[in-house]
Design an enzyme around this catalytic site. Structure first.
Site, PDB file in Angstrom:
ATOM      1  N   LYS A  25       0.842  -1.202   0.000  1.00 36.82           N
ATOM      2  CA  LYS A  25       0.000   0.000   0.000  1.00 36.82           C
ATOM      3  C   LYS A  25       0.878   1.253   0.000  1.00 36.82           C
ATOM      4  O   LYS A  25       0.659   2.177  -0.769  1.00 36.82           O
ATOM      5  CB  LYS A  25      -0.903   0.002   1.242  1.00 36.82           C
ATOM      6  N   ASP A  52      -7.641   2.329  -0.943  1.00 30.95           N
ATOM      7  CA  ASP A  52      -6.699   3.447  -0.878  1.00 30.95           C
ATOM      8  C   ASP A  52      -6.160   3.824  -2.260  1.00 30.95           C
ATOM      9  O   ASP A  52      -6.038   5.006  -2.590  1.00 30.95           O
ATOM     10  CB  ASP A  52      -5.518   3.106   0.047  1.00 30.95           C
ATOM     11  N   GLY A 100      -5.427   7.634   4.384  1.00 32.34           N
ATOM     12  CA  GLY A 100      -4.389   8.527   4.894  1.00 32.34           C
ATOM     13  C   GLY A 100      -3.226   8.652   3.920  1.00 32.34           C
ATOM     14  O   GLY A 100      -2.645   9.730   3.752  1.00 32.34           O
ATOM     15  N   SER A 204       8.247   5.992  13.037  1.00 34.04           N
ATOM     16  CA  SER A 204       8.028   5.210  11.810  1.00 34.04           C
ATOM     17  C   SER A 204       9.078   5.526  10.738  1.00 34.04           C
ATOM     18  O   SER A 204       8.743   5.746   9.578  1.00 34.04           O
ATOM     19  CB  SER A 204       6.624   5.459  11.256  1.00 34.04           C
ATOM     20  N   ASP A 325       2.496  -1.068  11.990  1.00 35.17           N
ATOM     21  CA  ASP A 325       1.330  -1.791  11.463  1.00 35.17           C
ATOM     22  C   ASP A 325       1.433  -3.290  11.743  1.00 35.17           C
ATOM     23  O   ASP A 325       0.490  -3.917  12.220  1.00 35.17           O
ATOM     24  CB  ASP A 325       1.186  -1.553   9.954  1.00 35.17           C
ATOM     25  N   GLU A 353      -6.549   3.960  11.466  1.00 33.96           N
ATOM     26  CA  GLU A 353      -7.923   3.794  10.987  1.00 33.96           C
ATOM     27  C   GLU A 353      -8.921   3.866  12.145  1.00 33.96           C
ATOM     28  O   GLU A 353     -10.056   4.274  11.991  1.00 33.96           O
ATOM     29  CB  GLU A 353      -8.058   2.464  10.250  1.00 33.96           C
ATOM     30  N   ARG A 356      -6.334   2.008  17.593  1.00 35.64           N
ATOM     31  CA  ARG A 356      -6.009   0.582  17.572  1.00 35.64           C
ATOM     32  C   ARG A 356      -5.607   0.034  18.940  1.00 35.64           C
ATOM     33  O   ARG A 356      -5.742  -1.165  19.183  1.00 35.64           O
ATOM     34  CB  ARG A 356      -4.879   0.320  16.565  1.00 35.64           C
ATOM     35  N   HIS A 400      -8.974  -2.642   8.451  1.00 33.57           N
ATOM     36  CA  HIS A 400      -8.547  -3.865   7.766  1.00 33.57           C
ATOM     37  C   HIS A 400      -7.620  -4.738   8.607  1.00 33.57           C
ATOM     38  O   HIS A 400      -7.722  -5.959   8.615  1.00 33.57           O
ATOM     39  CB  HIS A 400      -7.880  -3.488   6.446  1.00 33.57           C
ATOM     40  N   ARG A 401      -6.721  -4.078   9.348  1.00 29.14           N
ATOM     41  CA  ARG A 401      -5.733  -4.885  10.100  1.00 29.14           C
ATOM     42  C   ARG A 401      -6.365  -5.613  11.281  1.00 29.14           C
ATOM     43  O   ARG A 401      -5.923  -6.692  11.662  1.00 29.14           O
ATOM     44  CB  ARG A 401      -4.564  -4.019  10.548  1.00 29.14           C
ATOM     45  N   LYS A 428      -9.352  -2.498   2.075  1.00 34.56           N
ATOM     46  CA  LYS A 428      -8.446  -1.342   2.124  1.00 34.56           C
ATOM     47  C   LYS A 428      -7.067  -1.692   1.587  1.00 34.56           C
ATOM     48  O   LYS A 428      -6.451  -0.903   0.883  1.00 34.56           O
ATOM     49  CB  LYS A 428      -8.348  -0.833   3.556  1.00 34.56           C
TER      50      LYS A 428
END
Ligand code: DC
Length: 670
Positions: A25, A52, A100, A204, A325, A353, A356, A400-401, A428
């Site tokens: 992605k 996305d 995003g 990140s 992620d 999203e 989490r 999605h995750r 996604k």
């Protein structure tokens, strides 16, 4: 793709085989935008087809970019760093969904180029912060206004008066996507060199590495000093690299790496195609975390092979800032570890999203785990014993995750199914995730649910079975069509349908080459959909169906339809013979008059002429033969639920059967 309200994943026992993963992605959306901003055409191979990327492609087209797409290959004619004058007057309004990876770099690129744009998204997008990026862009003279709450989309972008002589400051401790967005946008206006300074600790970082590597592929060099200062060279210009192969998504790979770690034997590993351990994606370092927990991993240039090493897994205490992620997958792996695992430095989970951290804690607890949720960490202690596991309906928060990682809880030692709510949210990043998962996992045969739908001709069981299969995301077996095809093949072979030919017809039945493709049925590659639906074909089917050897010959073929995640089987002996262990058996009836009328309507709407009295007589003859035959006569199984649907609409019948089905599940009501 499963777009059902929920998907029940049966208890799983083992895994092994090869999966091909969709494109990354992060890489897909970056290279789409870079291609659009470049000089020249770019052909992208292996593009992720997902919500996305669809959002990004839609926006690029709206901005005047020429895009040609064939499957996962996309050809883009770049705009050479300029936006064509929009056709017509007024504001160009771009819908960004919940993507995003689309809204942030597009905001930056459009803001530095200037114009009259509005960027909006779904409700959740309007709760995801963008203020730090807007602040940075405003510093350099971009015109951006909030159309709702300050600090969040929707946004309006106007014409800019750029001042680029001073370093541009951006916060790096909320989302690295803000820095990525500036790195992608500023080369568009870098007549002189431009300096970006990061405020706070940059999170990140691997995603910034991806951005820098991809910028390089598109001809832009950025000098990096530590993680604080980035200098874009003067006279930078995006140039198409011509063609580019997109790596498979390393975050998506994490589910299959975890799958191998939990359930693959070293003689039958999980092989992942499309990404190797030398990937440019940060989440590939999930491998190291999985290895720490016990995984055996081998890798080539674009593949991985994973199997179980230690079992139970080893608990870990890990700073996950480098794999935000994929760390969600670790949280589910922790359910199979001995002791408590702690995942640290994951505050960014709160602005993804969904929140989490809270979502993960809540859903893990439903499974029976003990969870401590901190501001930026989570500590997971697995259920103390198989008895402490719970059958849970996992809420997925349009994330999605959440859906993907919780499916792995189906390997629980208690042998409980796991319900995933809104499984379609995986679109996604990985629309066919569940199909890929089901292609490489095994369950005990009796653990794969079957709903039997038996009954006489024209009772409506075909329609109801299809609706039920659709609602649950299950496979569908129309067993009558197998008898119809057998009869057709026998007639085509010049055989008479009497007992003298029974052996020959049975032999023929074992060799049938049948394909079910959407609503089409093919025999030896020839479309026989219409041919098997005639009244004559039904009558002939009833004749071959009375032959014990033919029934035996079709038994294994029918049982082969019992595949993950489940099956709805319609026929006459689904409950009594073929799937006698099925957890739900329905025997559907309707009055003879109703059935004749329904069949009449069906035939007329298919352009086949028929009269009611002759249909009534035909149905009676078939019922009589199907009920009187010596093997598997038409009758309800002892444990079948009887449903007379003479006066029920299909919706009412469906609701009733779904209600019965829910009653058999450990999750409670829908
Ligand atoms: O459901 P249908 O009308 O397509 O079935 C055609 C014939 O096949 C029907 O007359 C009986 C027979 N059949 C059967 O004996 N056992 C099944 N499981 C399904 C159909």
């Amino acid at each position: 793709m499963f777009s059902t309200a929920f998907l029940d994943v049966p208890p799983l026992t083992s895994a092994g085989g090869t999966v091909f993963l969709p494109g990354s992605k992060s890489i897909s959306n970056r290279v789409l935008l870079l291609s659009a901003l470049s000089q020249g055409s770019t052909t992208l191979h292996g593009l992720l087809e997902s919500d996305d990327t669809r959002v990004m492609l839609g926006a690029l087209r709206q901005l005047g970019c020429e895009v040609r797409q064939t499957g996962s290959t996309v050809e883009i004619d770049g705009l050479a760093g300029r936006l064509p004058h929009p056709k017509g007057e007024g504001t160009c309004s771009l819908f960004m969904g919940n993507a995003g990876t689309a809204i942030r770099p597009l905001t930056a690129a459009l803001a530095v180029l200037g114009g009259d744009f509005e960027l909006r998204g779904v409700a959740r997008m309007h709760e995801r912060p963008i203020g730090d990026l807007v602040d940075a862009l405003r510093q350099l003279g971009c015109q951006i206004d909030y159309l709702g709450q300050a600090g969040f989309p929707p946004l309006h972008i106007g014409h800019a008066t750029l001042k680029l002589d001073k370093p541009i400051r951006v916060r790096g401790d909320v989302s690295s996507q803000f820095l990525t967005s500036l790195l992608i946008a500023l080369p568009l206006v870098a007549q002189k060199s431009i300096v970006i300074e990061v405020l706070g600790e940059l999170i990140s970082r691997p995603y910034i590495q991806i951005t820098l590597k991809l910028l390089e592929r598109f001809g832009v060099v950025v000098k990096r000093e530590g993680w604080q200062r980035f200098t874009i060279a003067a006279d930078s210009q995006f140039k198409s690299p011509g063609a580019l192969q997109i790596e498979a998504d390393a975050s998506s790979a994490s589910y299959f790496i975890a799958l191998g770690t939990i359930a693959a034997d070293h003689r039958n590993k999980i092989r992942i195609e499309g990404v190797g351990a030398d990937s440019i994606q940060g989440d590939i370092r999930f491998i190291e975390a999985a290895q720490k927990m016990g995984a055996q991993v081998e890798s080539g240039s674009s593949w991985l092979e994973v199997s179980r090493g230690s079992w139970p897994l080893k608990a870990i205490d890990l700073d996950c800032n480098h794999i935000p992620d994929a760390a969600m997958t670790l949280a589910v792996l922790a359910l199979y570890a001995k002791g408590s695992s702690t995942l640290r430095n994951i505050a960014s989970w709160r602005v993804k999203e969904t929140d989490r951290l809270t979502a993960m804690a809540c859903e893990l607890r439903k499974l029976g785990a003990t969870v401590e949720e901190g501001a930026d960490f989570i500590r997971i202690t697995p259920p103390a014993s198989p008895d402490h596991w719970r059958a849970a309906s996992i809420h997925t928060y349009d994330d999605h995750r959440m859906a993907m990682c919780f499916a792995l809880a189906a390997f629980n030692p208690a042998g409980l199914p796991v319900r995933i709510e809104d499984p379609g949210c995986v679109a996604k990043t990985f629309p066919d995730y569940f199909e890929a998962l089901f292609s490489v996992v095994q369950a005990l045969p009796h653990a794969i649910p079957v709903i039997c739908m038996d009954g006489p001709s024209a009772s409506g069981k075909g329609t109801l079975a299809a609706a039920l299969a659709k609602a649950l995301g299950y496979h569908l077996l129309d067993s009558g069509s197998l008898y119809r095809i057998t009869a057709l093949a026998a007639v085509q072979a010049g055989l008479t349908l009497d007992s003298l030919q029974e052996q020959t017809i049975a032999a023929l039945a074992t060799k049938l080459k049948i394909e079910f493709d959407q609503n089409l049925v093919r025999l030896d590659g020839v479309d026989v959909t219409a041919a098997i639906r005639s009244e004559e074909a039904g009558m002939n089917a009833s004749k071959v169906a009375a032959m014990p050897q033919v029934r035996l010959a079709l038994l294994n073929l029918q049982r082969g339809f019992r595949q993950l995640p489940g099956l709805v089987a319609d026929g006459r002996d689904m409950g009594t013979v073929v799937f006698s262990d099925a957890p739900l058996k329905v025997f559907l009836t309707a009055s003879a008059e109703q059935r004749a009328q329904r069949r009449h309507k069906q035939l007329i709407s298919n352009g086949i002429s028929a009269t009611l009295p002759s249909l009534r007589a035909d149905l009676q003859a078939r019922d009589a033969r199907d009920s009187a035959r010596s093997v598997a006569p038409l009758k309800p199984a002892q444990d079948a639920k009887l449903l007379d649907n003479s006066d029920l609409s299909i919706e009412k019948s469906l609701a009733l059967v779904l209600h019965w089905w829910q009653g058999k599940q450990p999750f409670g009501a829908i």
